[in-house]
Design a protein around this motif. Sequence first.
Motif, mmCIF file in Angstrom:
data_model
loop_
_atom_site.group_PDB
_atom_site.id
_atom_site.type_symbol
_atom_site.label_atom_id
_atom_site.label_comp_id
_atom_site.label_asym_id
_atom_site.label_seq_id
_atom_site.Cartn_x
_atom_site.Cartn_y
_atom_site.Cartn_z
ATOM 1 N N LEU A 283 37.419 23.410 30.998
ATOM 2 C CA LEU A 283 37.537 22.685 29.936
ATOM 3 C C LEU A 283 38.079 23.753 28.482
ATOM 4 O O LEU A 283 38.750 22.906 28.138
ATOM 5 C CB LEU A 283 35.836 22.102 29.595
ATOM 6 N N GLN A 284 37.532 24.416 28.787
ATOM 7 C CA GLN A 284 38.005 25.451 27.532
ATOM 8 C C GLN A 284 39.396 25.441 27.513
ATOM 9 O O GLN A 284 40.301 25.398 27.153
ATOM 10 C CB GLN A 284 37.509 26.803 27.264
ATOM 11 N N TYR A 285 40.301 26.134 28.845
ATOM 12 C CA TYR A 285 41.568 26.238 28.962
ATOM 13 C C TYR A 285 42.555 24.880 28.667
ATOM 14 O O TYR A 285 43.063 24.732 27.831
ATOM 15 C CB TYR A 285 41.746 26.841 30.397
ATOM 16 N N VAL A 286 41.629 23.644 29.155
ATOM 17 C CA VAL A 286 42.550 22.488 28.681
ATOM 18 C C VAL A 286 42.736 22.202 27.331
ATOM 19 O O VAL A 286 43.205 21.749 26.572
ATOM 20 C CB VAL A 286 41.139 21.174 29.281
ATOM 21 N N GLN A 287 41.160 22.511 26.588
ATOM 22 C CA GLN A 287 40.711 22.622 25.483
ATOM 23 C C GLN A 287 42.196 23.106 24.482
ATOM 24 O O GLN A 287 42.612 22.633 23.238
ATOM 25 C CB GLN A 287 39.539 23.209 24.524
ATOM 26 N N CYS A 288 42.122 24.376 24.927
ATOM 27 C CA CYS A 288 43.339 24.958 24.171
ATOM 28 C C CYS A 288 44.555 24.587 24.092
ATOM 29 O O CYS A 288 45.807 25.084 23.382
ATOM 30 C CB CYS A 288 43.052 26.738 24.578
ATOM 31 N N ASN A 289 45.295 23.663 25.192
ATOM 32 C CA ASN A 289 46.578 23.227 25.955
ATOM 33 C C ASN A 289 46.542 21.604 25.924
ATOM 34 O O ASN A 289 47.783 21.374 26.478
ATOM 35 C CB ASN A 289 46.828 24.048 27.724
#
Length: 131
Positions: A67-73
Amino acid sequence: MKYDDIIDLPHHQSVRHPHLSMAQRSAQFASFATLKGFEEEIAETARVTDDRIVLDEDEIQQIDEILQYVQCNIGDGLQITVTYFVPDKYKSGGSYVQKTGTVKRIDTIEQVITFSDSSQITISDIVGIQI
């Protein structure tokens, strides 16, 4: 011959009971459901639901990292597939559903993921994410 003595007699009509119409007479032979709604209750009882999976700490952390990766992208049009639990409205348990789409927003306060089609998934219901 048989019935010669009664064949010409007039048809008897009761004085006490009124004459039934054809529809009323045919209704007495219609099917009869003794327990209305009982078949629906049996079908509902037989319907199977899944138990909610309780994730361990490693699985929760893995979902959090994705979810953190998705938030950043979020602006890159990244497609994800989320497997999440939907509680049943009538029985204990529920079902697992998969949703594939582009994430529009991740609300960390409300703990909700909003997709580009405006559908939302509660983060605590998620059991798996694939990018």
